[in-house]
Motif scaffolding. Structure first.
Motif, mmCIF file in Angstrom:
data_model
loop_
_atom_site.group_PDB
_atom_site.id
_atom_site.type_symbol
_atom_site.label_atom_id
_atom_site.label_comp_id
_atom_site.label_asym_id
_atom_site.label_seq_id
_atom_site.Cartn_x
_atom_site.Cartn_y
_atom_site.Cartn_z
ATOM 1 N N UNK A 19 0.840 -1.191 0.000
ATOM 2 C CA UNK A 19 0.000 0.000 0.000
ATOM 3 C C UNK A 19 0.875 1.240 0.000
ATOM 4 N N UNK A 20 0.407 2.297 -0.646
ATOM 5 C CA UNK A 20 1.170 3.541 -0.696
ATOM 6 C C UNK A 20 0.216 4.726 -0.569
ATOM 7 N N UNK A 21 0.737 5.841 -0.093
ATOM 8 C CA UNK A 21 -0.069 7.049 0.072
ATOM 9 C C UNK A 21 -0.254 7.782 -1.249
ATOM 10 N N UNK A 22 0.766 7.732 -2.085
ATOM 11 C CA UNK A 22 0.688 8.348 -3.413
ATOM 12 C C UNK A 22 1.293 7.392 -4.431
ATOM 13 N N UNK A 23 0.871 7.524 -5.671
ATOM 14 C CA UNK A 23 1.413 6.695 -6.746
ATOM 15 C C UNK A 23 1.571 7.564 -7.988
ATOM 16 N N UNK A 24 2.796 7.722 -8.440
ATOM 17 C CA UNK A 24 3.051 8.492 -9.657
ATOM 18 C C UNK A 24 2.560 7.714 -10.874
ATOM 19 N N UNK A 25 2.169 8.461 -11.903
ATOM 20 C CA UNK A 25 1.653 7.857 -13.137
ATOM 21 C C UNK A 25 2.769 7.866 -14.180
ATOM 22 N N UNK A 26 3.133 6.692 -14.647
ATOM 23 C CA UNK A 26 4.232 6.560 -15.590
ATOM 24 C C UNK A 26 3.819 6.994 -16.989
ATOM 25 N N UNK A 27 4.792 7.141 -17.858
ATOM 26 C CA UNK A 27 4.524 7.575 -19.233
ATOM 27 C C UNK A 27 3.674 6.556 -19.988
ATOM 28 N N UNK A 28 3.725 5.304 -19.551
ATOM 29 C CA UNK A 28 2.907 4.284 -20.195
ATOM 30 C C UNK A 28 1.477 4.253 -19.696
ATOM 31 N N UNK A 29 1.165 5.064 -18.675
ATOM 32 C CA UNK A 29 -0.188 5.145 -18.153
ATOM 33 C C UNK A 29 -0.468 4.228 -16.984
ATOM 34 N N UNK A 30 0.539 3.526 -16.490
ATOM 35 C CA UNK A 30 0.389 2.674 -15.317
ATOM 36 C C UNK A 30 0.977 3.378 -14.097
ATOM 37 N N UNK A 31 0.846 2.745 -12.924
ATOM 38 C CA UNK A 31 1.335 3.350 -11.694
ATOM 39 C C UNK A 31 2.780 2.928 -11.422
ATOM 40 N N UNK A 32 3.558 3.863 -10.936
ATOM 41 C CA UNK A 32 4.953 3.584 -10.623
ATOM 42 C C UNK A 32 5.066 2.401 -9.669
ATOM 43 N N UNK A 33 5.957 1.490 -9.970
ATOM 44 C CA UNK A 33 6.257 0.280 -9.192
ATOM 45 C C UNK A 33 5.253 -0.850 -9.405
ATOM 46 N N UNK A 34 4.177 -0.597 -10.140
ATOM 47 C CA UNK A 34 3.203 -1.670 -10.328
ATOM 48 C C UNK A 34 3.680 -2.644 -11.395
ATOM 49 N N UNK A 35 3.858 -3.919 -10.982
ATOM 50 C CA UNK A 35 4.370 -4.966 -11.872
ATOM 51 C C UNK A 35 5.653 -4.518 -12.576
ATOM 52 N N UNK A 36 6.470 -3.750 -11.876
ATOM 53 C CA UNK A 36 7.729 -3.280 -12.458
ATOM 54 C C UNK A 36 8.660 -4.446 -12.767
ATOM 55 N N UNK A 37 8.567 -5.485 -11.966
ATOM 56 C CA UNK A 37 9.388 -6.674 -12.158
ATOM 57 C C UNK A 37 8.476 -7.873 -12.421
ATOM 58 N N UNK A 38 9.015 -8.853 -13.139
ATOM 59 C CA UNK A 38 8.264 -10.083 -13.385
ATOM 60 C C UNK A 38 9.240 -11.232 -13.565
ATOM 61 N N UNK A 39 8.768 -12.410 -13.181
ATOM 62 C CA UNK A 39 9.540 -13.640 -13.331
ATOM 63 C C UNK A 39 9.109 -14.347 -14.612
ATOM 64 N N UNK A 40 10.095 -14.790 -15.408
ATOM 65 C CA UNK A 40 9.802 -15.480 -16.660
ATOM 66 C C UNK A 40 10.567 -16.797 -16.712
#
Length: 277
Positions: A19-40
């Motif tokens: 949980x976070x108090x604020x979330x910046x909006x990235x240039x791609x239109x998603x929220x900063x840190x959301x699914x920034x990493x993934x396992x493949x």
């Protein structure tokens, strides 16, 4: 009054959110840190809860300031991985490879993240919706927090009625403004196998899907555009943030207003009586 009550991002796809108090909006239109990493895996396929229930055995945390992922396996001591460095990501990938019994890489996308719908943005649900769904399974002692963790939304809206978010999809659906940011509804979120599982144990709740379908159809709001829904096994709405609003931020406490001027203030009253079919 309608407002953002909770913001949650999921730094590593498939693992626990923060949980976070604020979330910046990235240039791609998603929220900063959301699914920034993934396992493949070696074939380039993502490893998440849809693929394996073993993710539920892990308790994870993430510090966005240090980009540190902590992992508490079911048997063994907690570990910490510095995901800012290539060496730290490789170390984490080696550990997850052993855990899942697969050759795993840990990838990073800082401009968009590894969201399922890469042309869209944050997911939205109301607290009242979570509360309503929990009531469908009161005999199974399903809590609001358990439903919250099963649905994994980014933006949770307070001060509104159940299924409030459904009004924002369809041909003539309005958008809404949260603070200075416009969010436009794109599609209802069809659910996978994950909501049927206990987020702590991975155990499947017998009959979850059938009961969900029955109750979702029975409580489907008259004011929602049914044509926008392919089926009733849906919950929460995937939104889009216009390019002009990217670079801003969402914050807990932001007031929410519909862009539909015909919407009355009662549309956002938690005491509003919902019509059902």
């Amino acid at each position: 009054m309608a407002h953002i009550d909770r913001l949650t991002v999921y730094p590593v796809k498939g693992l626990d959110g923060i949980d976070c108090d604020t979330a910046s909006i990235l240039e791609g239109g998603t929220l900063e840190s959301d699914r920034e990493f993934a396992l493949f895996d070696a074939d380039g396929d993502v490893i998440n809860g849809k693929r394996t229930d073993r993710v539920h055995d892990l308790e994870t945390g993430f510090d966005p300031e240090t980009t540190t992922l902590t992992v508490a396996p079911p048997d063994g001591d907690s570990l910490a991985f510095d995901l800012e460095s290539a060496a730290g990501r490789e170390r984490a990938a080696d550990w997850f490879s052993d855990y899942f019994g697969l050759e795993v890489t840990l990838e990073r996308d800082r401009s968009l993240g590894y969201v399922d719908r890469r042309e869209m943005g944050p997911s939205v649900i109301s607290t009242a919706t979570l509360r309503e769904v929990a009531s469908w399974f009161d005999d199974a002692d399903l809590t609001v927090d358990s439903v919250r963790r099963r649905m994994r939304a980014n933006v949770e809206v307070g001060g509104v009625e159940p299924f409030w978010e459904d009004r924002f999809v369809g041909e003539e659906a309005p958008a809404f403004e949260a603070g200075d940011t416009t969010l436009e509804g794109v599609t209802p979120c069809g659910r996978c196998v994950v909501p049927q599982r206990d987020p702590e144990t991975g155990e499947t709740l017998e009959g979850f899907r059938a009961r969900f379908l029955e109750r979702r159809e029975a409580t489907f709001p008259d004011w929602a555009d049914e044509d926008a829904f392919d089926h009733y096994y849906t919950l929460m709405v995937i939104m889009r943030i216009p390019e002009t609003d990217r670079g801003g931020a969402l914050a807990v406490g932001d007031s929410i207003t519909s862009t539909d001027e015909s919407a009355s203030s009662s549309d956002f009253d938690d005491g509003h009586t919902q019509q059902v079919r």
